[in-house]
Design a protein around this motif. Structure first.
Motif, PDB file in Angstrom:
ATOM      1  N   ARG A  78       0.820  -1.196   0.000  1.00 36.81           N
ATOM      2  CA  ARG A  78       0.000   0.000   0.000  1.00 36.81           C
ATOM      3  C   ARG A  78       0.857   1.250   0.000  1.00 36.81           C
ATOM      4  N   PRO A  94      -6.670   5.209   1.542  1.00 32.72           N
ATOM      5  CA  PRO A  94      -8.013   5.000   1.001  1.00 32.72           C
ATOM      6  C   PRO A  94      -8.758   6.323   0.859  1.00 32.72           C
ATOM      7  N   ASP A 133     -12.081   6.758   0.679  1.00 31.87           N
ATOM      8  CA  ASP A 133     -13.362   6.858   1.383  1.00 31.87           C
ATOM      9  C   ASP A 133     -13.535   5.643   2.284  1.00 31.87           C
ATOM     10  N   THR A 138     -15.608   3.131   2.072  1.00 31.31           N
ATOM     11  CA  THR A 138     -15.770   1.840   1.404  1.00 31.31           C
ATOM     12  C   THR A 138     -14.412   1.255   1.042  1.00 31.31           C
ATOM     13  N   GLN A 139     -13.518   2.080   0.507  1.00 30.82           N
ATOM     14  CA  GLN A 139     -12.167   1.614   0.204  1.00 30.82           C
ATOM     15  C   GLN A 139     -11.452   1.141   1.462  1.00 30.82           C
ATOM     16  N   LEU A 160     -10.126  -2.664   2.037  1.00 37.38           N
ATOM     17  CA  LEU A 160      -8.701  -2.900   2.298  1.00 37.38           C
ATOM     18  C   LEU A 160      -8.490  -3.608   3.626  1.00 37.38           C
ATOM     19  N   LEU A 167      -4.205  -0.474  -3.470  1.00 38.33           N
ATOM     20  CA  LEU A 167      -5.534  -0.333  -4.049  1.00 38.33           C
ATOM     21  C   LEU A 167      -5.638  -0.983  -5.428  1.00 38.33           C
ATOM     22  N   ASP A 168      -4.526  -1.086  -6.137  1.00 42.31           N
ATOM     23  CA  ASP A 168      -4.566  -1.644  -7.488  1.00 42.31           C
ATOM     24  C   ASP A 168      -3.886  -3.006  -7.589  1.00 42.31           C
ATOM     25  N   PRO A 218      -8.708  -4.071  -4.902  1.00 36.66           N
ATOM     26  CA  PRO A 218      -9.486  -3.368  -3.877  1.00 36.66           C
ATOM     27  C   PRO A 218     -10.201  -2.140  -4.415  1.00 36.66           C
ATOM     28  N   ARG A 219      -9.558  -1.401  -5.317  1.00 36.77           N
ATOM     29  CA  ARG A 219     -10.193  -0.190  -5.859  1.00 36.77           C
ATOM     30  C   ARG A 219     -11.464  -0.537  -6.642  1.00 36.77           C
ATOM     31  N   ALA A 233     -14.196  -1.964  -4.261  1.00 34.21           N
ATOM     32  CA  ALA A 233     -14.814  -0.901  -3.465  1.00 34.21           C
ATOM     33  C   ALA A 233     -15.753  -0.060  -4.330  1.00 34.21           C
ATOM     34  N   ALA A 234     -15.335   0.229  -5.562  1.00 35.28           N
ATOM     35  CA  ALA A 234     -16.193   1.001  -6.457  1.00 35.28           C
ATOM     36  C   ALA A 234     -17.482   0.242  -6.763  1.00 35.28           C
TER      37      ALA A 234
END
Length: 219
Positions: free
Chosen positions: A142, A146, A148, A150-151, A155, A168-169, A208-209, A212-213
């Protein structure tokens, strides 16, 4: 030809398994480990030397080592392949993703390292052999905060379910994710307040990104 040889006693064809052992006085065999670097990981037999050879064939890799990482020793489901490399000094900037894509073009999924850590030099013992115990733990993936809640939730669940800090990616399956860890991740997400989480979500949204989206749009 090296593995299937004639038994010097019976003359029959026998298979040299690569295991080291000895026969005890009562006639039973005691297993003493492997003669090579073969390991068993999630049901697959993996030769670490083969992965190392593919890494060394890359022009940007000067030296390489591959080991089995056990971030949670008491739970073998977290076991993964960790690769360490010394980048070649004249190969330009180090690009781990380019090396990973090259490995994926040659190796099956179960032989792809979950982590790829560059080092200035390989730690060696006094005899000049690789000092496995001196290899550093793979660095955290990482590098960004994050955006927000949700992210942050995804995570947090990701870390607990996989035993590794993810970016995140980071792709779940590129990092050694398997069906067991995927089920654990979805179960953790549900327990954390996402009752709609399904296993199919992870296969369609593998970072994760993206995951979360997906949940942010569904809420």
């Amino acid at each position: 030809a090296r593995r299937f040889v004639a038994d010097p006693v019976s003359g029959e064809r026998i298979y040299l398994s690569g295991d080291r052992g000895r026969m005890l006085p009562d006639g039973s065999l005691e297993h003493l480990g492997r003669l090579d670097q073969q390991v068993k990981l999630r049901g697959y037999r993996v030769e670490l030397g083969e992965i190392r050879a593919v890494l060394l064939a890359r022009p940007e890799v000067l030296a390489a080592a591959v080991v089995v990482g056990r971030p949670v020793p008491e739970d073998r489901a977290f076991d993964r392949l960790d690769a360490y490399v010394v980048p070649a000094p004249d190969a330009g900037p180090w690009d781990a993703e380019e090396v990973r894509r090259g490995l994926a073009a040659t190796l099956p999924d179960y032989m792809l390292p979950a982590t790829l850590t560059p080092l200035p030099a390989m730690p060696l013992t006094a005899n000049g052999k690789l000092d496995v115990a001196a290899l550093p733990a793979p660095g955290p993936g990482r590098t960004e905060t994050p955006a927000d809640g949700t992210q942050a939730l995804v995570l947090s669940c990701w870390d607990r379910a996989t035993g590794r800090t993810a970016g995140l990616d980071d792709n779940f399956f590129d990092l050694g994710g398997n069906s067991l860890l995927a089920t654990r991740l979805i179960t953790t997400l549900r327990a954390s307040g996402l009752p709609s989480a399904r296993l199919a979500d992870l296969y369609h949204h593998q970072t994760p990104r993206l995951l979360a989206a997906h949940y942010a749009q569904s809420s």
